[in-house]
Design an enzyme around this catalytic site. Sequence first.
Site, PDB file in Angstrom:
ATOM      1  N   ARG A 163      24.203 121.019  31.150  1.00 27.75           N
ATOM      2  CA  ARG A 163      24.850 120.292  30.028  1.00 27.75           C
ATOM      3  C   ARG A 163      26.206 120.813  29.580  1.00 27.75           C
ATOM      4  O   ARG A 163      26.801 120.231  28.676  1.00 27.75           O
ATOM      5  CB  ARG A 163      23.929 120.260  28.795  1.00 27.75           C
ATOM      6  CG  ARG A 163      22.512 119.770  29.051  1.00 27.75           C
ATOM      7  CD  ARG A 163      22.486 118.392  29.624  1.00 27.75           C
ATOM      8  NE  ARG A 163      21.135 117.816  29.615  1.00 27.75           N
ATOM      9  CZ  ARG A 163      20.780 116.767  30.338  1.00 27.75           C
ATOM     10  NH1 ARG A 163      21.653 116.171  31.143  1.00 27.75           N
ATOM     11  NH2 ARG A 163      19.561 116.302  30.281  1.00 27.75           N
ATOM     12  N   ASP A 189      14.409 119.442  38.103  1.00 36.39           N
ATOM     13  CA  ASP A 189      15.148 118.413  37.348  1.00 36.39           C
ATOM     14  C   ASP A 189      15.159 118.780  35.858  1.00 36.39           C
ATOM     15  O   ASP A 189      15.006 117.921  34.987  1.00 36.39           O
ATOM     16  CB  ASP A 189      14.564 117.013  37.573  1.00 36.39           C
ATOM     17  CG  ASP A 189      15.531 115.910  37.140  1.00 36.39           C
ATOM     18  OD1 ASP A 189      16.669 116.230  36.717  1.00 36.39           O
ATOM     19  OD2 ASP A 189      15.154 114.723  37.223  1.00 36.39           O
ATOM     20  N   HIS A 193      20.340 110.632  44.056  1.00 43.35           N
ATOM     21  CA  HIS A 193      19.516 110.121  42.944  1.00 43.35           C
ATOM     22  C   HIS A 193      19.230 108.675  43.318  1.00 43.35           C
ATOM     23  O   HIS A 193      20.123 107.828  43.327  1.00 43.35           O
ATOM     24  CB  HIS A 193      20.321 110.223  41.643  1.00 43.35           C
ATOM     25  CG  HIS A 193      19.713 109.511  40.475  1.00 43.35           C
ATOM     26  ND1 HIS A 193      19.077 110.176  39.452  1.00 43.35           N
ATOM     27  CD2 HIS A 193      19.649 108.199  40.157  1.00 43.35           C
ATOM     28  CE1 HIS A 193      18.645 109.291  38.557  1.00 43.35           C
ATOM     29  NE2 HIS A 193      18.987 108.082  38.960  1.00 43.35           N
ATOM     30  N   ASP A 249      23.971 112.613  40.395  1.00 45.09           N
ATOM     31  CA  ASP A 249      22.708 112.587  39.649  1.00 45.09           C
ATOM     32  C   ASP A 249      22.796 112.043  38.228  1.00 45.09           C
ATOM     33  O   ASP A 249      23.721 112.323  37.480  1.00 45.09           O
ATOM     34  CB  ASP A 249      22.033 113.956  39.605  1.00 45.09           C
ATOM     35  CG  ASP A 249      20.567 113.795  39.253  1.00 45.09           C
ATOM     36  OD1 ASP A 249      19.836 113.314  40.119  1.00 45.09           O
ATOM     37  OD2 ASP A 249      20.189 114.078  38.119  1.00 45.09           O
ATOM     38  N   HIS A 265      17.906 121.663  41.437  1.00 43.44           N
ATOM     39  CA  HIS A 265      18.200 120.540  40.532  1.00 43.44           C
ATOM     40  C   HIS A 265      18.014 120.912  39.060  1.00 43.44           C
ATOM     41  O   HIS A 265      16.924 120.817  38.518  1.00 43.44           O
ATOM     42  CB  HIS A 265      17.249 119.386  40.900  1.00 43.44           C
ATOM     43  CG  HIS A 265      17.637 118.066  40.348  1.00 43.44           C
ATOM     44  ND1 HIS A 265      17.469 116.890  41.044  1.00 43.44           N
ATOM     45  CD2 HIS A 265      18.181 117.697  39.164  1.00 43.44           C
ATOM     46  CE1 HIS A 265      17.891 115.876  40.320  1.00 43.44           C
ATOM     47  NE2 HIS A 265      18.318 116.343  39.164  1.00 43.44           N
ATOM     48  N   ASN A 313      26.520 115.707  35.902  1.00 38.09           N
ATOM     49  CA  ASN A 313      26.652 114.719  34.809  1.00 38.09           C
ATOM     50  C   ASN A 313      26.894 115.391  33.455  1.00 38.09           C
ATOM     51  O   ASN A 313      26.142 115.247  32.511  1.00 38.09           O
ATOM     52  CB  ASN A 313      25.444 113.759  34.757  1.00 38.09           C
ATOM     53  CG  ASN A 313      24.112 114.465  34.572  1.00 38.09           C
ATOM     54  OD1 ASN A 313      23.987 115.664  34.810  1.00 38.09           O
ATOM     55  ND2 ASN A 313      23.108 113.723  34.150  1.00 38.09           N
TER      56      ASN A 313
HETATM   57  O1  DOR Z   1      15.221 112.180  33.636  1.00 34.80           O
HETATM   58  C1  DOR Z   1      16.347 112.399  34.006  1.00 34.80           C
HETATM   59  N1  DOR Z   1      17.218 113.085  33.263  1.00 34.80           N
HETATM   60  N2  DOR Z   1      16.730 111.922  35.193  1.00 34.80           N
HETATM   61  C2  DOR Z   1      17.993 112.008  35.625  1.00 34.80           C
HETATM   62  O2  DOR Z   1      18.250 111.572  36.697  1.00 34.80           O
HETATM   63  C3  DOR Z   1      19.029 112.589  34.760  1.00 34.80           C
HETATM   64  C4  DOR Z   1      18.467 113.523  33.799  1.00 34.80           C
HETATM   65  C5  DOR Z   1      19.399 113.887  32.690  1.00 34.80           C
HETATM   66  O3  DOR Z   1      20.571 114.187  32.957  1.00 34.80           O
HETATM   67  O4  DOR Z   1      18.951 113.926  31.530  1.00 34.80           O
HETATM   68 ZN    ZN Z   2      18.413 112.239  39.103  1.00 32.47          ZN
END
Ligand code: DOR
Ligand code: ZN
Length: 423
Positions: free
Chosen positions: A64, A304, A179, A152, A60, A94
Site C-alpha cells: 500500500r 495476496d 490477475h 494486479d 503476492h 496497485n
Molecule cells: O482481494 C483483492 N484485493 N484482490 C485483488 O486482486 C486486489 C487486492 C487489493 O489490492 O486490495
Molecule cells: Zn489480484
Amino acid sequence: MKICIAGGLLINPKTNTEIITDLWIEDGKIVAIGENPEGEAEQTIDAAGKWIVPGLIDLHVHFREPGFEHKEDIKSGCLAAAKGGFTTVCCMPNTSPVIDNECVVEYIKAMAQKANGVNVLPVGAITKGQQGESLANIGKMYEHGICGVSEDGKTVMDAGLMKKAMQYVKPFNIPIFSHTEDHTLAGGSMNAGENAQLFGIRGIGREAEEIIVSRDIILAKYTGAKLHLSHMSTKGSIELIRAAKAQGIDVTAETAPHYFTLDDSILGDYDTNKKMNPPLRTKEDVEAMKMALKEGIIDVIATDHAPHHYDEKNVEFDKAPFGIVGLETSFAVSYTQLVQTGILTPMELIDKMSTKPAEILGIDKGSIEIGKTADITIIDPEAAYRVDPNTFVSKGKNTPFTGMEVSGEIIYTLVNGNIVYKK
Ligand code: DOR
Ligand code: ZN
C-alpha cells in the site's frame, strides 16, 4: 557474529533433505550444517522440536505504500512478513502512484531499506498507471530491480496489449503475474451460485476467472513468456492449468490459504472480512484446490495479503473493498489444512512456500546450503492457538480466520543472518 541453530529438523526441499541437525551462520551466510565448525557460536538458538526451513517467500503482497499508508506501509508490512516467517515478499504495483516507473521502484527499495531487513521485491505494472492502454517502461523498471510484472487488482483486458507485454518481458526472463478476471463478466461481491442467491449478494461467475486463465495460457504458448497465474480459485482453472502443463507451456500458478480452507457458504453473516477478489468459491472448488496442490498443478501458496482499514471494511457488503490480510496466518492455516490432514508432507509445504517461489522468480533463495545467504525460518509445528487479529502487527486486521484453531507458530525469522523476528 556466529549463530548456531541447534538440534532442529532441517527441511530443505531443494536438496530433498530432512534431518535433525545444527545449522551454523556467520556473516550472513550459512557456513556449516551438522559438524561443529571452527570456533564457538556467539549465539545458540535451541531448535529442538522445531523446524528449520528456508525463509518463506510470498509472491503476492500489497504493501500500500506509496499512497495508502493508512492501510499498510512498507515498514508495517515487513513486520507482518517477518512475524509470518517470510524473508522475501513481492509487492504488487496497485499503489498511488502506481509502480509503473523507475522512480517508484527506487522509492519502494529505499523504504524497504529503512524497514526491518525483509527482502521487498517490487513488481512493476504492465501498463502505465494500470490504465490498460499502453505498456509501462518495463525495461527501465527491470534495470532498477523489479522481480516481475503484474496488473494486479485489474486485468489487462486488451489481449493484443497483453501479448505485447509477454513479448516485451520474455527477454528479461522475469515472470508476468496475471490477475485473471474478465471485467465484463465481473461486477458482483461473492461467488455466483446458490449461496449468492440465498444471501442476496450479486455474484462473480467462475467464467470471469477461467476465460482470462485460458487466454493467458494461449498467449504464453505463442510468446514463450513465463506466465504465473495469481490467486487461482476455481476447479475449472485447475483443469486449464493441468492441460497447459501437459502441453509443456511455461505456466505456474498460485493459490492462497483461503481458497483451500473456506467456501462461500460462510458469507451469510455479511462479514466484509471474508470478501476478496477472486471470491471464496464452493466446497467442490476447495477440495479441488487441495488436490491440485498435492498433484503439483498449483505450484505455490501465496497470501495476496491485502490490508484495508477497519472503517473501509465497516460498510455494507457490496460497498466494502476486496481483500484480506494473510501474512500472519498463512503458514499456520496451510500447515493445519494441508499437513495435519495428510494432504501434503512438511517438505511439500515448504516447497510451495519457499523453494518454488524462488525458482519462479529466478533468485538464489529458497534453499539451505553452505555458502547461501542465511534467510531462515524456525517454526514450532506443534504450537496450537486461535487466530486473533488483535495480535497482528500488520495495520490490517481484516482476516476471515478469526477464532480458527490452528497449529504452527513462527519462532524466529532470520534475514541475511540477522534475527528480524523472535517470538
Ligand atoms: O482481494 C483483492 N484485493 N484482490 C485483488 O486482486 C486486489 C487486492 C487489493 O489490492 O486490495
Ligand atoms: Zn489480484
